[in-house]
Design an enzyme around this catalytic site. Structure first.
Site, PDB file in Angstrom:
ATOM      1  N   GLY A   1       0.835  -1.199   0.000  1.00 19.67           N
ATOM      2  CA  GLY A   1       0.000   0.000   0.000  1.00 19.67           C
ATOM      3  C   GLY A   1       0.864   1.241   0.000  1.00 19.67           C
TER       4      GLY A   1
ATOM      5  CB  CYS B   1       5.223  -4.132   0.118  1.00 18.22           C
ATOM      6  SG  CYS B   1       5.887  -2.513  -0.258  1.00 18.22           S
ATOM      7  CE1 TYR B   2       1.162   1.244   5.422  1.00 15.81           C
ATOM      8  CE2 TYR B   2      -0.454  -0.530   5.519  1.00 15.81           C
ATOM      9  CZ  TYR B   2      -0.009   0.714   5.944  1.00 15.81           C
ATOM     10  OH  TYR B   2      -0.723   1.414   6.883  1.00 15.81           O
TER      11      TYR B   2
ATOM     12  CG  HIS C   1       5.494  -5.917  -4.547  1.00 22.92           C
ATOM     13  ND1 HIS C   1       4.220  -5.684  -4.088  1.00 22.92           N
ATOM     14  CD2 HIS C   1       6.231  -4.834  -4.192  1.00 22.92           C
ATOM     15  CE1 HIS C   1       4.175  -4.510  -3.494  1.00 22.92           C
ATOM     16  NE2 HIS C   1       5.381  -3.972  -3.535  1.00 22.92           N
TER      17      HIS C   1
ATOM     18  CD  GLU D   1       2.482  -8.588  -5.294  1.00 21.12           C
ATOM     19  OE1 GLU D   1       3.211  -9.364  -4.643  1.00 21.12           O
ATOM     20  OE2 GLU D   1       2.314  -7.397  -4.974  1.00 21.12           O
TER      21      GLU D   1
ATOM     22  CG  ASP E   1      -7.667  -4.941 -23.270  1.00 20.22           C
ATOM     23  OD1 ASP E   1      -7.110  -6.048 -23.366  1.00 20.22           O
ATOM     24  OD2 ASP E   1      -7.135  -3.949 -22.752  1.00 20.22           O
TER      25      ASP E   1
ATOM     26  CE  LYS F   1      -3.563  -5.791 -23.547  1.00 18.70           C
ATOM     27  NZ  LYS F   1      -4.409  -4.576 -23.512  1.00 18.70           N
TER      28      LYS F   1
HETATM   29  P1  XMP Z   1       0.925   2.559 -17.886  1.00 15.31           P
HETATM   30  O1  XMP Z   1       1.339   3.723 -18.712  1.00 15.31           O
HETATM   31  O2  XMP Z   1      -0.207   2.882 -16.951  1.00 15.31           O
HETATM   32  O3  XMP Z   1       0.332   1.520 -18.919  1.00 15.31           O
HETATM   33  O4  XMP Z   1       2.074   1.859 -17.206  1.00 15.31           O
HETATM   34  C1  XMP Z   1       0.020   0.186 -18.649  1.00 15.31           C
HETATM   35  C2  XMP Z   1      -0.609  -0.385 -19.885  1.00 15.31           C
HETATM   36  O5  XMP Z   1      -1.915   0.165 -20.067  1.00 15.31           O
HETATM   37  C3  XMP Z   1      -2.019   0.842 -21.309  1.00 15.31           C
HETATM   38  N1  XMP Z   1      -2.812   2.058 -21.069  1.00 15.31           N
HETATM   39  C4  XMP Z   1      -4.131   2.168 -21.318  1.00 15.31           C
HETATM   40  N2  XMP Z   1      -5.018   1.298 -21.810  1.00 15.31           N
HETATM   41  N3  XMP Z   1      -6.758   2.911 -21.601  1.00 15.31           N
HETATM   42  C5  XMP Z   1      -6.327   1.678 -21.973  1.00 15.31           C
HETATM   43  O6  XMP Z   1      -7.131   0.889 -22.444  1.00 15.31           O
HETATM   44  C6  XMP Z   1      -5.936   3.850 -21.088  1.00 15.31           C
HETATM   45  O7  XMP Z   1      -6.334   4.959 -20.764  1.00 15.31           O
HETATM   46  C7  XMP Z   1      -4.547   3.453 -20.941  1.00 15.31           C
HETATM   47  N4  XMP Z   1      -3.436   4.094 -20.472  1.00 15.31           N
HETATM   48  C8  XMP Z   1      -2.401   3.216 -20.551  1.00 15.31           C
HETATM   49  C9  XMP Z   1      -0.585   1.134 -21.716  1.00 15.31           C
HETATM   50  O8  XMP Z   1      -0.457   1.249 -23.110  1.00 15.31           O
HETATM   51  C10 XMP Z   1       0.156  -0.051 -21.139  1.00 15.31           C
HETATM   52  O9  XMP Z   1       0.120  -1.157 -21.982  1.00 15.31           O
END
Ligand code: XMP
Length: 507
Positions: free
Chosen positions: A51, A78-79, A165, A167, A224, A363
């Site tokens: 956390g 962690c926390y 972590h 996980e 997705d 994912k």
């Molecule tokens: P970050 O930048 O948060 O990204 O480390 C983690 C993964 O999520 C994707 N990403 C998004 N996917 N809506 C989405 O559907 C969003 O607003 C969004 N922002 C980031 C990013 O490309 C990476 O794979």
């Protein structure tokens, strides 16, 4: 069953997924309700998540001390470790060095928690505070170079705690360690798979929730939304209409490709809406990343609302996956990292009921569902692309000029990596318009041009990541091509940050 107390960790549900993968039922609870839930459910083990708070903070989440007298094995992460040390009169204080990302843990003493792991292995850390002194009755089991107390245990009371972590996928032996904890709880770990029966159950659920109502789907062509749409299509068939909104924030060639793939592969109702001007209008002058995300989210919904009204649809299907939820503040004590446009950015007066069949999945699980449903690899193996599109890869204002530069540079990055045969090893690879202008020289003349960053990431899920070690020759080729083929750019840099502390996208 195992109860996980969520102290606001970005990865509390990832812990839950890992435990589920070992064949156990899991319940994630808030710290305030923990004692009541434990009494009610009688779990075989309890996990304290990480956390963002400090145990000595004023309103930091905590649990009643009686939890340690309930004779149920406990694992603190962690926390969670810091809280155990704090409540049981050990000592926790801010670390001199804050650790984010990889570290090497060294096991000092035998412990059932570390059975079948190496004596030294790589782990993932994300913390500012650290345990300075173990509580009475506990032994220190492991350390790293920067922290003397990386793991503690009280074997008599079956209370174990670790600073790193287990996980996240970048921690070696993480799953072994969680399996060991289950054994400590008297459970024999096994594997539970996502299979066609499980997926039929998902489809059935959707069918029952939607009945004979009409739904529309925000299809972006990414894994997705494609998998979400296909699940709903299998559930309600003709009653689902998919809209592909061309926001003008897509990558080069993307819209054409998606039209082609979806028209050819599926017998779904798909409509393409050109909304570039609308999006660029609302983004004019917007620099703050959160504002950008919110505005894009709102515009998406407005455009949809207009179309949905024509159809009389009540439900909106979205491909929201678990990391989107958690990063848009999924639980009470977690800190907001980004507003994912398909979650946090939704306007409150929205007129749809949301259908998010993938909301609890990661994912790689979504890809697997797609695969089992027989989707082509061009979809299931597709790299993730953020909902707000190239807008979150442009630092500063998003406009046609910046988009044009980024699109060209991005196409080069992806093409070269693909030609090199590196794509399948990567979670994502893309270009970023950094918004930094620097001095250069071109044909004996001073130029003042743009800087493009290359981001190439290795990850198993969206919670943690490492930068890819792309071969120098490949980076050189990408750089040469960008500065030659995109004349506004005179500098190319390589982003070598891990997540945490950096996120994958720049905004
Ligand atoms: P970050 O930048 O948060 O990204 O480390 C983690 C993964 O999520 C994707 N990403 C998004 N996917 N809506 C989405 O559907 C969003 O607003 C969004 N922002 C980031 C990013 O490309 C990476 O794979």
């Amino acid at each position: 069953m195992i109860i996980i107390i969520d102290f606001g960790s970005q990865t509390a549900h990832l812990i839950s997924r890992r435990i589920r993968e070992l064949g156990q039922t899991v319940m994630v609870v808030e710290p305030e309700d923990a004692i009541e839930r434990i009494k009610e459910q009688n779990p075989q083990g309890i996990i304290f998540s990480g956390g963002p708070a400090s145990v000595y903070g004023k309103n930091s989440p905590t649990v009643d001390k009686q939890i340690f007298e309930m004779r149920i094995p406990i694992l603190g992460i962690c926390y969670g470790q810091q809280l155990i040390a704090h409540i049981l009169d050990g000592k926790v204080s801010p670390g001199k060095i804050k650790e984010y990302g990889p570290a090497v843990v060294t096991i000092e003493k035998d412990s059932p928690l570390f059975e079948n792991t190496a004596k030294e292995f790589n782990v993932w850390m994300s913390h500012g505070d650290e345990v300075k002194k173990a509580p009475g009755g506990f032994k220190i089991v492991a350390h790293t170079k920067t922290i003397p107390v990386a793991a503690i245990s009280n074997e008599k009371k079956k209370i174990y705690a670790i600073q790193f972590h287990p996980e996240v996928i970048h921690t070696q032996f993480g799953q072994t360690l969680l399996g060991n904890f289950l054994k400590i709880c008297g459970i024999e770990p096994k594997r539970q798979e996502i299979d066609s029966v499980f997926i039929e159950g998902l489809i059935d659920n959707i069918r029952q929730s939607l009945g004979n109502e009409k739904a529309i789907c925000a299809l972006s062509g990414g894994v997705d939304s494609s998998v979400a749409a296909l699940l709903v299509h299998k559930a309600i068939g003709e009653n689902l209409t998919c809209f592909y909104i061309d926001s003008g924030l897509m990558r080069e060639g993307e819209t054409d490709l998606l039209k082609e793939v979806f028209k050819e592969n599926y017998d779904m109702r798909i409509e393409v809406i050109d909304a570039e001007d609308e999006f660029l209008d609302v983004l004019r002058g917007v620099i703050d990343p959160e504002k950008k995300r919110k505005k894009i989210g709102e515009t998406f919904i407005r455009v949809f609302e207009k179309e949905a009204k024509k159809l009389g649809a009540k439900f909106l299907v979205q491909g929201t996956i678990y990391p989107d939820v958690i990063e848009s503040q999924g639980s009470k004590h977690s800190e907001k990292i980004k507003s994912h446009h398909n979650v946090g950015g939704l306007p409150e007066d929205m007129e749809f009921t949301l259908v998010e069949p993938l909301r609890t999945f990661y994912k790689d699980e979504v890809r697997l569902i797609g695969q089992i449903l027989g989707m082509p690899e061009s979809i299931t193996k597709r790299q993730p692309f953020p909902g707000p599109g190239l807008a979150v890869r442009i630092v500063g204002e998003v406009n046609k000029d910046n988009l044009k530069i980024l699109r060209k540079a991005d196409a080069i990055v992806r093409e070269e990596i693909e030609n090199f045969g590196f794509t399948n090893n990567l979670w994502q690879a893309f270009a970023v318009f950094t918004g930094i202008k620097t001095t250069g020289v071109r044909g004996d003349q001073r130029v003042y041009g743009e800087t493009i960053a290359i981001r190439a990431i290795e990850a198993k899920d969206a919670m943690s990541a490492d930068f890819a070690k792309l071969p120098w020759g490949l980076l050189q080729r990408i750089s040469n091509r960008i500065v030659t083929e995109v004349p506004d750019v005179n500098r190319v840099v390589y982003d070598i940050s891990t997540k945490p502390p950096a996120t994958m996208e720049w905004e």
